[in-house]
Design a protein around this motif. Structure first.
Motif, PDB file in Angstrom:
ATOM      1  N   ASN A  79       8.104  15.497  -7.792  1.00  0.00           N
ATOM      2  CA  ASN A  79       9.256  14.726  -8.264  1.00  0.00           C
ATOM      3  C   ASN A  79       9.577  15.073  -9.723  1.00  0.00           C
ATOM      4  OD1 ASN A  79       6.933  13.380  -8.939  1.00  0.00           O
ATOM      5  ND2 ASN A  79       7.359  11.614  -7.648  1.00  0.00           N
ATOM      6  N   THR A 144      12.803   8.996   2.654  1.00  0.00           N
ATOM      7  CA  THR A 144      12.048   8.109   1.775  1.00  0.00           C
ATOM      8  C   THR A 144      11.441   6.962   2.581  1.00  0.00           C
ATOM      9  OG1 THR A 144      12.078   6.458  -0.012  1.00  0.00           O
ATOM     10  CG2 THR A 144      14.171   6.882   1.010  1.00  0.00           C
ATOM     11  N   ILE A 145      10.196   6.637   2.248  1.00  0.00           N
ATOM     12  CA  ILE A 145       9.555   5.495   2.911  1.00  0.00           C
ATOM     13  C   ILE A 145      10.229   4.189   2.484  1.00  0.00           C
ATOM     14  CG2 ILE A 145       7.299   6.623   3.138  1.00  0.00           C
ATOM     15  CD1 ILE A 145       6.379   4.696   0.800  1.00  0.00           C
ATOM     16  N   ASP A 146      10.971   4.232   1.354  1.00  0.00           N
ATOM     17  CA  ASP A 146      11.544   2.997   0.809  1.00  0.00           C
ATOM     18  C   ASP A 146      12.743   2.490   1.613  1.00  0.00           C
ATOM     19  OD1 ASP A 146       9.702   3.482  -1.218  1.00  0.00           O
ATOM     20  OD2 ASP A 146      11.195   4.420  -2.522  1.00  0.00           O
ATOM     21  N   MET A 188       4.624  -0.453  -1.418  1.00  0.00           N
ATOM     22  CA  MET A 188       5.618   0.310  -2.178  1.00  0.00           C
ATOM     23  C   MET A 188       7.039  -0.120  -1.804  1.00  0.00           C
ATOM     24  SD  MET A 188       4.126   4.170  -2.344  1.00  0.00           S
ATOM     25  CE  MET A 188       2.961   4.638  -3.618  1.00  0.00           C
ATOM     26  N   GLY A 189       8.013   0.658  -2.253  1.00  0.00           N
ATOM     27  CA  GLY A 189       9.416   0.361  -1.911  1.00  0.00           C
ATOM     28  C   GLY A 189      10.359   0.452  -3.096  1.00  0.00           C
ATOM     29  N   ARG A 190       9.813   0.743  -4.280  1.00  0.00           N
ATOM     30  CA  ARG A 190      10.604   0.771  -5.516  1.00  0.00           C
ATOM     31  C   ARG A 190      11.380  -0.538  -5.680  1.00  0.00           C
ATOM     32  NH1 ARG A 190      13.931   5.944  -6.935  1.00  0.00           N
ATOM     33  NH2 ARG A 190      15.017   5.347  -5.051  1.00  0.00           N
ATOM     34  N   GLU A 241       6.175  -3.819  -4.632  1.00  0.00           N
ATOM     35  CA  GLU A 241       5.842  -3.414  -6.016  1.00  0.00           C
ATOM     36  C   GLU A 241       6.942  -3.767  -7.014  1.00  0.00           C
ATOM     37  OE1 GLU A 241       5.311   0.863  -6.034  1.00  0.00           O
ATOM     38  OE2 GLU A 241       7.324   1.224  -5.272  1.00  0.00           O
ATOM     39  N   HIS A 291      -0.498   5.130  -1.809  1.00  0.00           N
ATOM     40  CA  HIS A 291      -0.012   6.334  -1.125  1.00  0.00           C
ATOM     41  C   HIS A 291      -0.467   6.439   0.321  1.00  0.00           C
ATOM     42  CE1 HIS A 291       0.498   7.100  -5.411  1.00  0.00           C
ATOM     43  NE2 HIS A 291       1.570   7.761  -5.030  1.00  0.00           N
ATOM     44  N   ARG A 294       2.365   6.770   2.502  1.00  0.00           N
ATOM     45  CA  ARG A 294       3.117   8.033   2.606  1.00  0.00           C
ATOM     46  C   ARG A 294       2.391   9.066   3.444  1.00  0.00           C
ATOM     47  NH1 ARG A 294       5.184   8.455  -3.249  1.00  0.00           N
ATOM     48  NH2 ARG A 294       4.172  10.464  -3.257  1.00  0.00           N
TER      49      ARG A 294
END
Ligand code: F6P
Length: 367
Positions: A79, A144-146, A188-190, A241, A291, A294
């Protein structure tokens, strides 16, 4: 581009964080390009870094044998390495330079007629810039996993992350029940709460904290105390998160200047667990899933979606729909301009059906 605008050779790269299904997309790109259109395919290594440094290799049918169920990406990813803001060290100083001309040179050296970029918001924004500013014929694939890209019903990778998080909640339940503890799971997920929300519902969480609904800890304590008063001596809390308390700030681990995503989130789980323990007197533990979300083999849903996206991206290239991204408009694969696909994050609607249903079955969001 080949004479007459004909497409003969295409490039592909994976950018941003790794994600289950990346290899399935690469496989579908290679199989469709070679098998259906007689093209040749070049894979750039480590995202835009490979494009800047001309690190590339031909991808043949043999190269994609057995990769459908494999996590990660056979091409590598990063990234970092934005060609419009590339980090270099000059005279001992860290500086950022626009090296996008190098990208075009390397595309020409490789004899590529179009590029498929498999990435999330950051990588697809760069793809858009390369298309708009440099005229590079680019097509995007939403990863993206998000699940936070606004122009598609679903990104690939999300379903696998959701299943991993759900399995984690199932496992935490047994310890929570046996030890009479509050177990907090940070996912996660931003800035979007999709993983927390859906895994929380699927795993039967008692409290779900998401960025879209700022929470009050008093409401969380009330829920946990109420459960205890009713004889439920444990509780499961799922915290995204990016969740934050009413009037509070998102919990940040650290800043990473050279990343597409300079704010590294993380830590909310610990904050919440400590506060719950202090306020309720119940032993509270935290698990940060990190992670693990992911990694691993993609679910059947993600393998199918990735395969459809990969084939769809090659179809877009062949029909000359550059500057576009494949998307899912259930039940069909369609396309949207990259300009509409990036920039605006798809958030959980706080008054939407999913949150409403969760509340009806007694899940507390801290609001
Ligand atoms: O965007 C995917 C994601 O996994 C986010 O959910 C998370 O905030 C971020 O990437 C973590 O990235 P890194 O690999 O830099 O830790």
């Amino acid at each position: 581009m080949a004479p007459g605008g004909k497409i003969r050779r295409i490039g592909v790269l994976t950018g941003g964080g790794d994600c289950p299904g990346l290899n399935a997309v690469i496989r579908a790109v290679v199989k469709t390009a070679i098998g259906s259109y007689r093209l040749s395919v070049v894979g750039f290594e480590n995202g835009f870094g490979g494009l800047i440094q001309n690190r590339a290799r031909d991808l043949t049918m043999n190269d994609v044998v057995g990769i459908l169920p494999r996590g990660g990406t056979i091409l590598g990813t990063t990234n970092r390495d934005n060609p419009f803001k590339y980090q270099m060290v000059i005279n001992g100083q860290k500086v950022f330079r626009d090296v996008s001309d190098r990208v075009i040179e390397n595309i020409n050296i490789q004899g590529i007629d179009a590029l498929i970029v498999i990435g999330g918001d950051g990588s697809l924004s760069i793809a858009r810039e390369l298309y708009e500013k440099k005229g590079l014929p680019v097509v995007g694939v939403p990863k993206t996993i998000d699940n936070d890209l606004s122009a598609t019903d679903q990104t690939f990778g999300f379903d696998t992350a959701l299943n991993t998080a759900t399995e984690a909640i199932d496992k935490l339940h047994t310890t929570a029940e046996s030890h009479h503890r509050v177990m907090v799971l940070e996912v996660m997920g931003r800035y979007a709460g999709w993983i927390a929300l859906e895994a929380g519902i699927a795993g039967g969480a008692d409290v779900i904290l998401i960025p879209e609904i700022p929470f009050s800890m008093d409401t969380v304590y009330e829920k946990i105390n109420q459960r205890r008063d009713n004889g439920k001596l444990f509780s499961i809390v799922v915290a995204a998160e990016g969740a934050k308390a009413l009037g509070g700030e998102i919990v940040v681990q650290r800043m990473v200047e050279e990343s597409f995503d300079p704010i590294r989130l993380g830590g909310i789980g610990n904050v919440v667990a400590r506060q719950i323990e202090e306020a309720t007197g119940m032993e509270s533990r935290v698990t940060v899933l990190g992670h693990l979300q992911r990694g691993g083999t993609p679910t059947a849903f993600d393998r199918i979606l990735s395969t459809r996206y990969g084939a769809g991206a090659v179809n877009l290239v062949m029909s000359g729909n550059f500057g576009e991204m494949v998307c899912l408009r259930t039940p069909n694969i369609q396309s949207v301009p990259l300009a509409d696909a990036v920039g605006e994050i798809r958030l959980v609607p706080k008054d939407g059906d999913m949150v409403r249903t969760a509340k009806q079955v007694g899940i507390c969001f801290g609001d």
